[in-house]
Design a protein around this motif. Structure first.
Motif, short mmCIF file in Angstrom:
data_model
loop_
_atom_site.label_atom_id
_atom_site.label_comp_id
_atom_site.label_asym_id
_atom_site.label_seq_id
_atom_site.Cartn_x
_atom_site.Cartn_y
_atom_site.Cartn_z
N VAL A 67 -28.44 31.95 41.37
CA VAL A 67 -27.26 32.59 40.76
C VAL A 67 -26.26 33.01 41.83
N GLU A 68 -26.75 33.35 42.99
CA GLU A 68 -25.86 33.67 44.11
C GLU A 68 -25.01 32.44 44.45
N MET A 69 -25.65 31.28 44.40
CA MET A 69 -24.92 30.03 44.65
C MET A 69 -23.89 29.79 43.52
N PHE A 70 -24.29 30.06 42.27
CA PHE A 70 -23.37 29.91 41.13
C PHE A 70 -22.15 30.84 41.28
N ASN A 71 -22.39 32.02 41.84
CA ASN A 71 -21.33 33.03 41.92
C ASN A 71 -20.14 32.58 42.76
N LYS A 72 -20.35 31.52 43.55
CA LYS A 72 -19.26 30.98 44.34
C LYS A 72 -18.09 30.58 43.44
N ILE A 73 -18.41 30.03 42.26
CA ILE A 73 -17.27 29.61 41.41
C ILE A 73 -16.70 30.78 40.60
N VAL A 74 -17.50 31.81 40.43
CA VAL A 74 -17.00 32.97 39.68
C VAL A 74 -15.81 33.57 40.43
N GLU A 75 -15.92 33.53 41.76
CA GLU A 75 -14.86 34.11 42.59
C GLU A 75 -13.60 33.23 42.65
N LEU A 76 -13.73 31.99 42.20
CA LEU A 76 -12.61 31.05 42.28
C LEU A 76 -11.52 31.44 41.28
N ASN A 77 -10.28 31.43 41.76
CA ASN A 77 -9.17 31.82 40.90
C ASN A 77 -8.55 30.57 40.26
N ILE A 78 -8.78 30.40 38.96
CA ILE A 78 -8.27 29.21 38.28
C ILE A 78 -7.23 29.66 37.23
N PRO A 79 -6.05 29.02 37.22
CA PRO A 79 -5.05 29.42 36.22
C PRO A 79 -5.59 29.28 34.79
N GLU A 80 -5.21 30.21 33.93
CA GLU A 80 -5.64 30.24 32.53
C GLU A 80 -5.38 28.90 31.83
N ILE A 81 -4.28 28.28 32.25
CA ILE A 81 -3.79 27.08 31.56
C ILE A 81 -4.74 25.87 31.71
N VAL A 82 -5.59 25.91 32.71
CA VAL A 82 -6.48 24.76 32.96
C VAL A 82 -7.48 24.62 31.81
N GLU A 83 -7.50 23.44 31.22
CA GLU A 83 -8.41 23.17 30.10
C GLU A 83 -9.78 22.80 30.64
N PRO A 84 -10.85 23.29 30.03
CA PRO A 84 -12.18 22.86 30.49
C PRO A 84 -12.41 21.37 30.19
N LEU A 85 -13.23 20.74 31.01
CA LEU A 85 -13.56 19.32 30.80
C LEU A 85 -15.05 19.22 30.48
N TYR A 86 -15.34 18.75 29.27
CA TYR A 86 -16.74 18.68 28.85
C TYR A 86 -17.33 17.28 28.95
N THR A 87 -16.46 16.28 28.98
CA THR A 87 -16.96 14.91 29.11
C THR A 87 -15.92 14.08 29.86
N THR A 88 -16.40 13.07 30.56
CA THR A 88 -15.47 12.18 31.25
C THR A 88 -15.27 10.89 30.47
N PHE A 89 -15.79 10.88 29.24
CA PHE A 89 -15.63 9.70 28.40
C PHE A 89 -14.28 9.79 27.70
N PHE A 90 -13.37 8.87 28.02
CA PHE A 90 -12.05 8.92 27.41
C PHE A 90 -11.79 7.75 26.49
N GLY A 91 -12.83 7.04 26.15
CA GLY A 91 -12.68 5.94 25.20
C GLY A 91 -12.65 6.51 23.80
N GLU A 92 -12.61 5.61 22.86
CA GLU A 92 -12.63 6.02 21.45
C GLU A 92 -14.09 6.31 21.10
N ILE A 93 -14.36 7.52 20.61
CA ILE A 93 -15.74 7.87 20.25
C ILE A 93 -16.20 6.93 19.13
N ASN A 94 -17.34 6.36 19.35
CA ASN A 94 -17.84 5.36 18.39
C ASN A 94 -18.75 6.02 17.37
N LEU A 95 -18.17 6.49 16.31
CA LEU A 95 -19.04 7.03 15.26
C LEU A 95 -19.16 5.97 14.18
#
Lengths: 99, 483
Positions: free
Chosen positions: A39-67
């Motif tokens: 968790v100490e290692m994880f805390n490195k990103i907690v301290e990182l200052n990221i602008p609110e506007i940045v959208e989280p990225l949950y997948t790198t798949f940008f194709g058409e989802i095949n349902l």
């Protein structure tokens, strides 16, 4: 947030209930030590200052989802499920007793 | 250079195998016998396999392929498959007691494509439990040893797949890569391993660890073998909702001994600075010289965000793992423990306590921790935002460059027991490989040379779907090293 070893042991007990993974009581101290380090290692990103506007990225798949449309399939035969027939009783698959 | 377990015969490539079989139809059977001789001699020490098929079954499969003229592009190659990839009728344990007796009723898409292209599954390979580890010491069964030095680890988590190929106990293999699990063992055992672009190879039938990061990929003794297997396993699959709808190229045509374009490659300074072994750096620098002689332009750039890739990766991977592994409850399938209590939850908890190993439990607990109320925003959401920024930085970078280079691992293969005792040391072995999975990029590890008799791997990565050019650059390094 700094947490003591005792806090970590309490957290592990709580997490064990949530995750339904019982931690080995004999190893709880070493587990607490490891978790604290990680968790100490994880805390490195907690301290990182990221602008609110940045959208989280949950997948790198940008194709058409095949349902696919739901398609009815013939069910798997009992013989395919249990080829040796060891678990069959009256044509049904018998599952082991749990409780 | 091959390890001492290999003979000239057992180490032949797929292309040579195909050519020799055309001249002599019995050649394939002699080859199978030679591979099984190596297994008989070395497997007891190396322990690359969890399940090995009897030679009689393998010969039957080959006879069938020959009889029906279906030797295809793989030409009867013996393919070792990582034990988290489903194989119909063959036990698939994920290196875990939890699935010790699980026999899938279906093949993963990658496996069925191998079978339909003239490949024969020889066995299922050892791995860190549920692919959680970088040394193959976290297998619930036994550790796999490095064929170059039995006192060292082969890397992980696809360590068994790497060793089976490196020690000539198989022609090629399939591994899976969530944060470096193909590239790291390829580097430590002196073979080639490729992690494809996310979505290029179907994940149908791959037991999930971190679904947004996992990819199946090929491992081989030469770049050409890896390209041949990639040809076979890549392409759209309607059974995987994240499978890309792209026309798959013929990757073999990129495996030529001359540059297919005037490449501009970049070295990210963060990947060659902190904690990199001097011996590894020496090999890396000599690889840059090899490429410079082939008119490849090499430049250096900074990407400070890479300092955050290790925590970002582990937060995301553990969060996804805690969710994916919730299905192993002993009720639907897998190991089941008798509970003392009267509630189903007691049986569930006991099953998971006895079925999972320590590293898996640690990751499930941490995954649950970072997803907990009050901590989610600070850890998981933040990590997903860092992932977005990393992705944007790589997109910008690859507008200027064709590919990037780094050492695959910062160190030589650790000694058995050396890395596993300290989780941070263990996770740090992946420092140069995890950013690639976070961004969904393709990457290949190719042998760059030897230091103290141990192989050193070079990682080449590029923009999405640049596998062809990566194979070409890897081939330049491969021939530059042997030339």
């Amino acid at each position: 947030m700094w947490l003591s070893r005792v806090d970590w042991e309490k957290i592990i007990k709580h997490l064990s209930i949530l995750a339904l993974v019982e931690a080995d009581t004999a190893r709880i101290e070493s587990l607490a030590r490891d978790l604290e380090k990680i968790v100490e290692m994880f805390n490195k990103i907690v301290e990182l200052n990221i602008p609110e506007i940045v959208e989280p990225l949950y997948t790198t798949f940008f194709g058409e989802i095949n349902l696919e449309e739901d398609v009815e399939w013939e069910s798997m035969g009992i013989r395919e499920l249990d080829p040796t027939g060891e678990r069959l009783e009256d044509g049904y698959v018998k599952s082991p007793k749990t409780l | 250079m091959l390890p001492p377990q290999c003979t000239q015969f057992s180490s032949i490539s797929i292309k040579t195998l195909r050519e020799r079989v055309r001249e002599d139809s019995d050649f394939l059977f002699k080859y199978v016998e030679e591979v099984y001789r190596a297994i008989e001699r070395y497997e007891q020490r190396l322990r690359a396999y969890i399940t090995l098929r009897p030679i009689s079954e393998v010969i039957d499969d080959i006879e069938n392929l020959v009889k029906h003229g279906k030797l295809g592009p793989l030409g009867g190659a013996l393919v070792a498959v990582k034990d988290n990839i489903s194989t119909k009728g063959i036990r698939t344990t994920c290196g875990s007691k939890m699935l010790e007796n699980y026999v899938p009723p279906y093949d993963a898409t990658a496996v069925s494509r191998i079978k339909n292209s003239g490949g024969v599954v020889i066995g299922k390979t050892n791995m860190d439990e549920f692919a959680m580890g970088s040394t193959t010491e976290n297998s619930a069964f036994y550790p796999t040893l490095n064929p170059w030095d039995y006192g060292r680890v082969p890397g992980g988590s696809s360590g068994g797949s790497a060793v089976a190929v490196a020690a000539c106990e198989a022609t090629v293999s399939l591994g899976s890569d969530t944060g470096g699990s193909i590239r790291l063992p390829a580097a430590y055992t002196g073979i080639v391993g490729l992690k494809p672009t996310y979505g290029l190879v179907s994940r149908y039938g791959l037991v999930a660890y971190g679904s947004s990061l996992d990819q199946i990929g090929p491992m081989g003794r030469c770049v050409e073998d890896v390209a041949i297997v990639l040809n076979v396993i890549s392409g759209h699959d309607p059974r995987d909702s994240t499978s890309l709808r792209v026309n798959v190229e013929n990757f073999e045509k990129y495996v030529v001994d001359y540059p297919l374009k005037r490449y501009r490659v970049v070295v990210l300074e963060e990947m060659v600075s902190e904690g990199i072994d001097e011996k590894v750096m020496k090999i890396f620098n000599s690889t840059l010289d090899v490429l410079a002689k082939r008119d490849v332009t090499v430049e250096f750039r900074k990407m400070p965000l890479l300092h955050y890739s290790l925590p970002t990766y582990y937060i995301i991977a553990m969060a996804e793992a805690s969710s994916n592994l919730a299905r192993f409850d002993g009720l639907r399938y897998g190991t089941r423990s008798e509970a003392e209590g009267k509630l189903w939850v007691d049986a569930y908890r006991k099953t998971r306590m006895t079925g999972f190993g320590e590293e898996v439990k640690r990751r499930i607990l941490l995954g649950t921790y970072v997803l907990s109320e009050g901590l989610y925003e600070g850890y998981y959401l933040k990590a997903a935002k860092v992932r977005r920024l990393l992705h944007q930085e790589f997109t910008k970078l690859f507008r200027e460059y064709d590919a990037a280079l780094s050492p695959t691992s910062p160190t030589l293969p650790p000694r058995l027991g050396e890395a596993i005792v300290d989780p941070i040391k263990l996770y740090s072995l992946d420092i140069n490989t995890v950013p690639i999975n976070l961004a969904g990029l393709p990457a290949i590890s190719v042998p760059g040379g030897f230091a103290e008799g141990l192989p050193v791997g070079i990682q080449i990565f590029g923009p999405p779907l640049s596998e062809g050019f990566l194979l070409n650059i890897a081939k330049l390094i491969e021939s530059g090293r042997s030339g």
